[in-house]
Enzyme design. Sequence first.
Site, short mmCIF file in Angstrom:
data_model
loop_
_atom_site.label_atom_id
_atom_site.label_comp_id
_atom_site.label_asym_id
_atom_site.label_seq_id
_atom_site.Cartn_x
_atom_site.Cartn_y
_atom_site.Cartn_z
N TYR A 1 44.13 46.52 33.57
CA TYR A 1 43.50 47.75 33.06
C TYR A 1 44.55 48.83 32.83
CZ TYR A 1 38.88 45.86 34.08
OH TYR A 1 37.75 45.10 34.07
N GLU B 1 42.92 46.09 29.13
CA GLU B 1 41.64 46.79 29.05
C GLU B 1 41.87 48.29 29.24
OE1 GLU B 1 38.16 44.73 30.67
OE2 GLU B 1 39.55 43.35 31.65
N SER C 1 30.18 49.58 30.21
CA SER C 1 29.28 48.55 30.73
C SER C 1 28.03 48.46 29.86
CB SER C 1 28.88 48.86 32.17
OG SER C 1 27.83 48.00 32.60
#
Length: 495
Positions: free
Chosen positions: A275, A235, A48
């Site tokens: 993911y 991801e 992040s």
Amino acid sequence: MNNTNGLISGDNKGLASHLFEKDMNPRALPHEVEFVAAFAQANEGDVSPNTKGPHCMDTGLPCDTEHSTCNGRNEMCVASGPGRDMFESTLIIGSKQYEKAKELYTQANITGIKLSGPIDFRHQFVDMSKQELKLETGEMVKTCPAAMGYSFAAGTTDGPGDFDFTQGTNSTNKFWSFVSQFISKPSPQQVDCQKPKPILLNTGEVNFPYAWQPSIIPIQLLRVGQLVITSLPGEFTTMSGRRVRNALTKIFKEDGKIANATVVLAGLSNAYADYIATFEEYQKQRYEAASTIYGPHTLSAYINLFSKMATMMVQGKPVAAGTAPPDLLSKQLSFVLPVVMDSVPVGTEFGQPITDAQMVYKQGDLVTVTFNSADPRNNLMTMNSFLAVEKRSSDGSWEVVYTDSHWVTKFEWTRTETLLGRSSAVISWQTGSDEPVGMYRVRHSGYHKPLFEDPQPFTGVSRTFKVVGKSKSYKSYINFVHKNQNRVMAYQPLE
């Protein structure tokens, strides 16, 4: 940019690309550049840019670490930083990426490694829902049809979800189990395969009107000399990506005899399979694990497949192409109604300013103009722009200095009257503290749709205004404007 942003944006990597390209093409507009700077994703699944971390919006205190909640709920747990809002944060993060990239680019001829050797690639379609493999322990395991866990609905601290979902949920809820079974009730085999994930959406066993999530996924390796690019179709978390890179580096160095082999990861390539968390991360069932759709051994399956592909590459052998996924373009459903018509109030024109620019701004001011507008879907203005900030040259001509691709401008469209098809567009330009002084204007372009006709182009401009420096001349010019307000010309539509 978080999930409250309603503007189309390239986010921090798009901004980094823009800054680098502007540096290398100082006089070119974004769509005219010859030097292209690409800032690609790698294994960013759990990364992040919000460096201040998550805090409770109501108290300012840190969120609960394990479940990312505030008083048991996730909606108030939001990460932020490093700036005061998401726009400033994007500017800071994007600028840092650009600055580091420019530093590496500048030093490349001195400290860089010259690529040499063959150019090669391997590409294959694989069914990720049916992979079987043997772990290093000797245990035989398999992947599962796709499914989303409860913590998927909790979102992340970069964009929390709704209702009562929380991260780290390893058990089902009677109410949500009842609701989700109307979509698809997972079989006992699916429940066992996905453990410890509690299944919220059994997407892999839903095929109406078509598959909700993919099962056939492309994997790919590209080689340019000693550089190997691994195309990851999703991801991957930090540790997942590290394990893929380590496994492939070992093969290329030991089996391929490439002593200085460098394996890099290109995430979100060719397809999107959500993911990919590690087996250990999967047990905790936070957002990324709940979104690891093919079960706890998803990462091991990818490593196994990429390792086989790498081995075939170093041996100079081809790989089977695999079965391509179905082409669903003709079957896509859309519930967005088409544009029926656009209109403006009687006596006005498309592109006419509703709230015009001021007569003068000083460097660092925000310029805002509101125009009569039309639905942007009439024409997406590809390789063009919905706005232009133009500066008057010494010969009286106008030069475009900013478009809607620039970070300093915003184009915000709003439907003001649905039945009449009326709308407005607010165009804003944040001038810089060192903005060149001079005369400027703001242009708005687009297409409006008459009833029963094809969309027609329109354009309109604001009044001409002056940008002045932060000096005494600013006050004197303001006084001049106030004394001559009656000389300001009314809007005249362009021919």
